[in-house]
Design an enzyme around this catalytic site. Structure first.
Site, mmCIF file in Angstrom:
data_model
loop_
_atom_site.group_PDB
_atom_site.id
_atom_site.type_symbol
_atom_site.label_atom_id
_atom_site.label_comp_id
_atom_site.label_asym_id
_atom_site.label_seq_id
_atom_site.Cartn_x
_atom_site.Cartn_y
_atom_site.Cartn_z
ATOM 1 N NE ARG A 139 -4.065 -1.912 2.011
ATOM 2 C CZ ARG A 139 -3.935 -2.980 2.802
ATOM 3 N NH1 ARG A 139 -2.948 -3.028 3.678
ATOM 4 N NH2 ARG A 139 -4.784 -3.962 2.727
ATOM 5 C CD GLU A 203 7.476 17.746 -22.483
ATOM 6 O OE1 GLU A 203 6.884 18.759 -22.069
ATOM 7 O OE2 GLU A 203 6.873 16.749 -22.939
ATOM 8 C CD GLU A 255 -3.016 15.744 -14.901
ATOM 9 O OE1 GLU A 255 -2.994 14.600 -14.435
ATOM 10 O OE2 GLU A 255 -2.591 16.058 -16.008
ATOM 11 N NE ARG A 259 0.395 17.578 -12.622
ATOM 12 C CZ ARG A 259 0.822 16.770 -11.648
ATOM 13 N NH1 ARG A 259 0.463 16.980 -10.416
ATOM 14 N NH2 ARG A 259 1.608 15.759 -11.907
ATOM 15 C CG ASN A 263 -1.701 18.805 -20.760
ATOM 16 O OD1 ASN A 263 -0.676 18.148 -20.533
ATOM 17 N ND2 ASN A 263 -2.852 18.548 -20.180
#
Ligand code: NAD
Ligand code: ZN
Length: 382
Positions: A139, A203, A255, A259, A263
């Protein structure tokens, strides 16, 4: 549009050339640091001393030069970690449930418990897969990415997104799992294939275009020079990129809002990637084309200054991105654009750059405008 920023890159000595640069990532859940510099793989144990648990695995792939893993292992063991090395195959295909299961078995064989740590030495593929395993094993155990591609240093290792692919779709299964620490050694980039370096550079240009005109000008000032020739300059550029992404992530860890600014160039970029055959287009190459085409559409709609696509194209080309559409299938590219999950009634919400260094999210942009920009790229052979 982007959240207000505090410029807070620190160095341990105050001198950029002497110590690693440290970018703090502030999160409601606590936050962590990104250490950036040359030669850091050999100092991993010192930068990340074992705390409650001392057991760990170091995941890497066979394409990453073995000397990096050797240096990590030596340094971690010297610091007191009981660490085993695990290997995954190279390439996107490694982001699979089958490889995740192999890693879970490896973690069990290495005796990992809840206090253990997964170190990931490699690009975004090793990082996404190992991060997913760290997020889910028992977990969730600690995760420390040691990114070795430019793309993973400035993008994939910042933000806590981890994922694997399913045969039908990329990144479909994943979890948000913030790292305990990120260690980005810029000297590992010297062995990166040129095309991978350029994919990351797209990027870098994106971050500059949406958030920092000064960085954009600095990159323009390089002319055709490659940042790899100047490790401390490269470290500063990587650190600035991490700051920009970290600022956005801190404002929107899961997101749901701002955020989306990250893109920029990715709507057309993803359509091109979906329509390119095999590996003929790397992600960054598609994003580079996407930024130019989306900006051209924005100029036509009166939403951006005409200098935006011009400066983007000139900078990307000067840095070596050919801006070639390659073997993209026009029909498939249009279909991918029309089926983008952001499109509703022929319109979508898109981040656009009105002038270099700023970004806005535009609502209700007609997808037909993007389709026309895509046609423009393909007609020009870009
Ligand atoms: N989690 C995120 O937020 C996020 C963001 C962007 C991309 N990604 C993911 O990242 C992946 C792409 O990452 P990538 O571009 O780093 O590709 P990659 O991990 O496939 O690495 C590219 C190639 O370079 C090799 N390589 C890596 N480091 C090297 C080095 N220092 N020297 C020599 N060779 C080296 C790799 O073995 C590989 O062959 C995709 O799966 C994408 O979905 C994730
Ligand atoms: Zn991207």
């Amino acid at each position: 549009m982007l959240p207000e920023e505090e410029r807070n890159v620190q160095t341990s000595s105050g001198n950029v050339d002497a110590g690693p640069l440290v970018v703090p990532v502030a999160l409601a859940s606590g936050g962590y640091e990104i250490h950036i510099g040359a030669g850091l793989v050999g100092r991993l144990g010192e930068l990340c001393p074992p705390k409650c648990g001392a057991r760990a695995v170091l995941v890497s792939s066979d394409r990453i030069p073995a000397e990096y893993a050797d240096r990590c292992m030596t340094s971690l063991r010297a610091a007191g970690w009981a660490v085993e090395q695990l290997a995954v195959p190279d390439g996107e295909g490694a982001k699979s449930l089958a490889q995740a299961e192999r890693l879970y078995e490896g973690c069990l064989d290495a005796g990992l418990d809840r206090g253990a740590t997964v170190f990931a030495l490699g690009g975004g593929v090793v990082g996404d897969l190992s991060g997913f395993v760290a997020a889910t094993f028992m977990r969730g155990i600690a995760f420390v990415p040691v990114p070795t591609t430019l793309l993973s240093q400035v993008d994939a290792s910042v933000g806590g997104k981890t994922a694997i692919d399913l045969p039908r779709a990329k990144n479909l299964v994943g979890a948000f799992h913030q790292p305990a620490l990120v260690v980005a050694d810029v000297s590992t980039l010297s062995t990166l294939p040129a095309r991978e370096y350029l994919s990351g550079m797209a990027e870098v240009v994106k971050h500059a275009a949406i958030a920092d005109e000064g960085l954009f000008r600095q990159l323009e000032g390089l002319g055709g020079r490659c940042l790899l020739a100047d490790p401390s300059g490269l470290a500063r550029v990587v650190a600035r990129n991490c700051e920009i992404k970290a600022r956005v992530v801190a404002a929107d860890a899961h997101e749901t809002g701002v955020r989306a600014c990250l893109n920029f160039g990715h709507t057309i970029g993803h359509a091109l990637e979906a329509a390119a055959s095999g590996w003929s287009l790397r992600h960054g190459e598609a994003v580079a084309l996407g930024m130019v085409a989306e900006s051209e559409a924005a100029v036509r709609l009166g939403l951006a200054s005409p200098e935006v696509p011009t400066r983007l194209r000139d900078l990307l080309r000067a840095q070596g991105l050919a801006l070639h559409v390659g073997s993209v299938d026009l029909v498939r590219a249009h279909a991918a654009l029309a089926h983008d999950k952001k499109v509703v009634n022929g319109r979508l919400r898109l981040p656009l750059v009105p002038c270099i260094g700023e970004v806005t999210i535009t609502e209700g942009l007609p997808v037909a405008e993007l389709a026309a920009a895509l046609d423009g790229l393909l007609r020009a052979g870009a």
